[in-house]
Scaffold this motif. Sequence first.
Motif, PDB file in Angstrom:
ATOM      1  N   ASP A 110       9.616   0.323 -16.791  1.00 52.89           N
ATOM      2  CA  ASP A 110       9.361   0.237 -15.347  1.00 52.89           C
ATOM      3  C   ASP A 110      10.554   0.774 -14.574  1.00 52.89           C
ATOM      4  O   ASP A 110      10.410   1.557 -13.646  1.00 52.89           O
ATOM      5  CB  ASP A 110       9.134  -1.228 -14.906  1.00 52.89           C
ATOM      6  N   ALA A 115       9.494   5.967  -9.410  1.00 50.72           N
ATOM      7  CA  ALA A 115       8.423   5.479  -8.532  1.00 50.72           C
ATOM      8  C   ALA A 115       8.174   3.987  -8.776  1.00 50.72           C
ATOM      9  O   ALA A 115       8.033   3.190  -7.833  1.00 50.72           O
ATOM     10  CB  ALA A 115       7.147   6.277  -8.777  1.00 50.72           C
ATOM     11  N   ARG A 116       8.151   3.604 -10.058  1.00 49.26           N
ATOM     12  CA  ARG A 116       7.934   2.183 -10.367  1.00 49.26           C
ATOM     13  C   ARG A 116       9.119   1.342  -9.911  1.00 49.26           C
ATOM     14  O   ARG A 116       8.970   0.188  -9.476  1.00 49.26           O
ATOM     15  CB  ARG A 116       7.666   2.004 -11.862  1.00 49.26           C
ATOM     16  N   ASN A 118      10.927   1.976  -7.292  1.00 45.00           N
ATOM     17  CA  ASN A 118      10.753   1.811  -5.848  1.00 45.00           C
ATOM     18  C   ASN A 118       9.713   0.741  -5.540  1.00 45.00           C
ATOM     19  O   ASN A 118       9.877  -0.045  -4.603  1.00 45.00           O
ATOM     20  CB  ASN A 118      10.352   3.144  -5.197  1.00 45.00           C
ATOM     21  N   ASN A 119       8.640   0.696  -6.350  1.00 45.64           N
ATOM     22  CA  ASN A 119       7.614  -0.333  -6.142  1.00 45.64           C
ATOM     23  C   ASN A 119       8.199  -1.723  -6.367  1.00 45.64           C
ATOM     24  O   ASN A 119       7.954  -2.653  -5.586  1.00 45.64           O
ATOM     25  CB  ASN A 119       6.433  -0.136  -7.107  1.00 45.64           C
ATOM     26  N   SER A 122      10.322  -2.693  -3.436  1.00 47.15           N
ATOM     27  CA  SER A 122       9.571  -3.119  -2.246  1.00 47.15           C
ATOM     28  C   SER A 122       8.977  -4.501  -2.446  1.00 47.15           C
ATOM     29  O   SER A 122       8.961  -5.330  -1.528  1.00 47.15           O
ATOM     30  CB  SER A 122       8.416  -2.165  -1.937  1.00 47.15           C
ATOM     31  N   ALA A 123       8.454  -4.757  -3.656  1.00 47.40           N
ATOM     32  CA  ALA A 123       7.841  -6.056  -3.918  1.00 47.40           C
ATOM     33  C   ALA A 123       8.896  -7.162  -3.809  1.00 47.40           C
ATOM     34  O   ALA A 123       8.651  -8.217  -3.208  1.00 47.40           O
ATOM     35  CB  ALA A 123       7.197  -6.071  -5.307  1.00 47.40           C
TER      36      ALA A 123
END
Length: 360
Positions: A110, A115-116, A118-119, A122-123
């Motif tokens: 991850d 990109a993961r 960054n996800n 954010s979470a």
Amino acid sequence: MSEESALRERLGRSRKVIVKVGSKSLAGDAWQRLANEVRALRDENREVVIVSSGAIALGVQRLGLKSRPRDMSWLQAAAAAGQSTLMQRWEAAFEPVGLTAAQVLLTHADLADRARTNNAQSALAALLEAGAVPIINENDAVAIDEIKFGDNDQLASMVVPLVGADLLLLLSDVEGLLDDKGQRVSLVRSFAKDARPFAEGSKSGVGTGGMTSKIEAARRATLAGASVVIAPARAPSVIARVLAGEDVGTLFPAVLQRLGARKHWIAFTLRPKGALVLDQGAAAAVLKNRSVLAVGVLGVRGTFGAGDSVSLFDVSGREIGRGLVQLSAVDAARAAGRKVEGEASPEVVHKDDLVLLPEE
Ligand code: GLU
């Protein structure tokens, strides 16, 4: 005031705190004691992220195994059975103090994906904004040796740039880093002088990594801009004492010039797929933060594709930096050292994708 007291006192200003707690330290009333401490931090308007081990240890009990299994699929099974119990323990401890736990399970894959990452970032930011306390662990049920973080000390160091933490507490069953006379080192100014010589002698016996891993995690976290304290989990009010600037555990102060999150990710989360050996001119250029050109590459090791991370070595064999390559290993080897009249040498690593590794 001594330099150390000033550095200790500064810990009280920490706004975002990661508390990493090891498996051996999670027994009896440990969850409740820690939950009470987290409550106090939240009351002081500090944000808290927990990195919690313990899934495998609890799963071993739950599945009725005699000891920790060696086989990967049994370790995964134990982790799966134990993770839910681990969360129940945190939930039970949080409930009476009005805290909300939120489980976040991560794998190295991850965080090796921008990109993961960054996800996840954010979470985690949303959870903190909502006032919850993220409880992070490795997703052991799907992690195999080759893709593991190493251990939760390393995982915690990678979470530092993810949440922008300014303090990382590594709580375990040791007083801190111990020197060759068994005395606690209270302040590490230099990893090379004050920490590494004592890494082996002071095995913590906790989890998988021991002290060597904690020191490496501390280095990575300090480079991301967090101060790190290795402290004894069982000491009463240990977190409050650290934040009050008391002389407890071992302090590794944050570096003044931290690496940005992306550069930290290139240097410490990604695993180099290969290496470039640079001639003197190219190595000197790298040290001035200039791009690596193919003409300065003496050798190429490993199999990598464009976009992968590579280590950069000088001719003496010292790793001076890491970066994302623009060319595959085959193309880089073809272009290495070549100088074509009237043509610019292709860029192998762009300066924005390059990170210098500090000497120690
Ligand atoms: N993820 C492992 C567990 O929950 C712990 C790894 C570690 O402590 O380093 O059991």
